[in-house]
Design a protein around this motif. Structure first.
Motif, PDB file in Angstrom:
ATOM      1  N   CYS A  75      -5.956   3.544 -65.125  1.00  0.00           N
ATOM      2  CA  CYS A  75      -6.306   4.775 -64.405  1.00  0.00           C
ATOM      3  C   CYS A  75      -7.548   4.600 -63.532  1.00  0.00           C
TER       4      CYS A  75
ATOM      5  N   PHE B 169      -4.147  10.903 -60.282  1.00  0.00           N
ATOM      6  CA  PHE B 169      -3.871  10.281 -61.569  1.00  0.00           C
ATOM      7  C   PHE B 169      -4.741   9.056 -61.823  1.00  0.00           C
ATOM      8  N   SER B 170      -5.156   8.355 -60.778  1.00  0.00           N
ATOM      9  CA  SER B 170      -5.969   7.154 -60.963  1.00  0.00           C
ATOM     10  C   SER B 170      -6.814   6.914 -59.723  1.00  0.00           C
TER      11      SER B 170
ATOM     12  N   ARG C  26      -6.305   9.041 -68.663  1.00  0.00           N
ATOM     13  CA  ARG C  26      -6.632   9.789 -67.455  1.00  0.00           C
ATOM     14  C   ARG C  26      -8.008   9.336 -66.966  1.00  0.00           C
TER      15      ARG C  26
END
Length: 286
Positions: free
Chosen positions: A134, A142-143, A32
């Motif tokens: 990420c 999410f990224s 993450r």
């Protein structure tokens, strides 16, 4: 000589795990975004003021509570890892946000490595690549596209050639030795008494005279030629298996690196087809 080499030369044998302690098995970790999680903006301001490695060690020691890194071998190895990570970020002209993310990627990859004494190089490498992706593609939340394709390749080469090349050494320094204590019980057969209980009963039955005679006549075990040959055969077989295991790990790392490079190349082509977003983004950071 690095602190890792000094620690290996002076560190005693790894401590054994406490009986009954639950040992974590190798497991998958999900990557993450980790920007500003280990090094905040204020931390980066203090780090940027450090002009020498010693000043950098002092600042990092205060941030992570490792002021004893010169006397504590484990903290010394960890401090070396942190310092060289910051120095590499400076050589690549990473900004504060990029340096914070790069530092956390290395730090969390190390945390996964040492969470278990079992071999988990594949799980660690997969976690490292997920963390890197990420921060290399724009897909909120999410990224984020913090690193461009060239920077991602550079980080991959650095971590593989420094950390993963010494993966087993880090595991040796930071993880305890696991010892298997196996007990078997058979239905219908009385339990075998513990060796200590048997020795105590024999001493009580024999008396002091028998104990004195036993001390005077202590036979010395002589290893037979057949036993020597068997020991030599086992050692050679283990050496061969260890060599094959090392080769297998190196080959797997190369394959994973090639797969990651192909994915990054595909991402780079997709970004360039949308108007050269990567190059414009890199120009802003500089």
């Amino acid at each position: 000589m690095s602190f890792l080499e000094v620690a290996l030369a002076n560190m005693p044998a790894p401590t054994e795990s406490t009986p009954g302690t639950k040992i974590i098995q190798p497991r998958r970790h999900k990557g993450r975004v980790v920007v500003w999680e280990d090094l905040s903006v204020n931390h980066m301001d203090a780090i940027d003021q450090a002009t020498t490695p010693d000043e950098l060690r002092s600042i990092l020691g205060q941030i992570f509570g490792m002021s004893d890194h010169r006397d504590n071998l484990k903290n010394g190895v960890l401090m070396d890892l942190f310092v060289y990570t910051i120095l590499h970020a400076r050589r690549q002209n990473f900004n504060k946000e990029q340096t914070s993310a790069f530092f956390s990627i290395v730090k969390r990859t190390h945390a996964v490595c040492v969470e278990t004494p079992f071999g988990n190089v594949q799980e660690c490498y997969n976690y490292f690549t997920e963390l890197l992706l990420c921060h290399g593609t724009k897909r909120p939340p999410f990224s984020v596209d913090l690193f461009d394709a060239d920077q991602v390749r550079n980080i991959t080469d650095y971590v593989v050639n420094t950390y993963f090349r010494h993966f087993k050494l880090y595991k040796y320094v930071f993880t305890p030795k696991v010892q298997l204590d196996l007990t078997m019980k058979y239905v219908g057969i009385p339990e075998t008494p513990q060796p200590e209980e048997e020795e105590q009963k024999e001493e009580e039955q024999a008396g002091p005279d028998a104990e004195a005679a036993e001390q005077q006549e202590e036979p010395q075990e002589v290893e037979s030629p057949r036993k020597k040959e068997l020991r030599s055969l086992i050692q050679s077989q283990l050496a061969s298996q260890v060599k094959e295991l090392r080769q297998s790990v190196d080959e797997q790392l190369k394959i994973n690196d090639q797969v990651l490079t192909q994915k990054l190349a595909a991402l780079g082509e997709g970004e360039s087809s949308k108007g050269g977003r990567t190059s414009s983004r890199g120009g802003k950071r500089k």
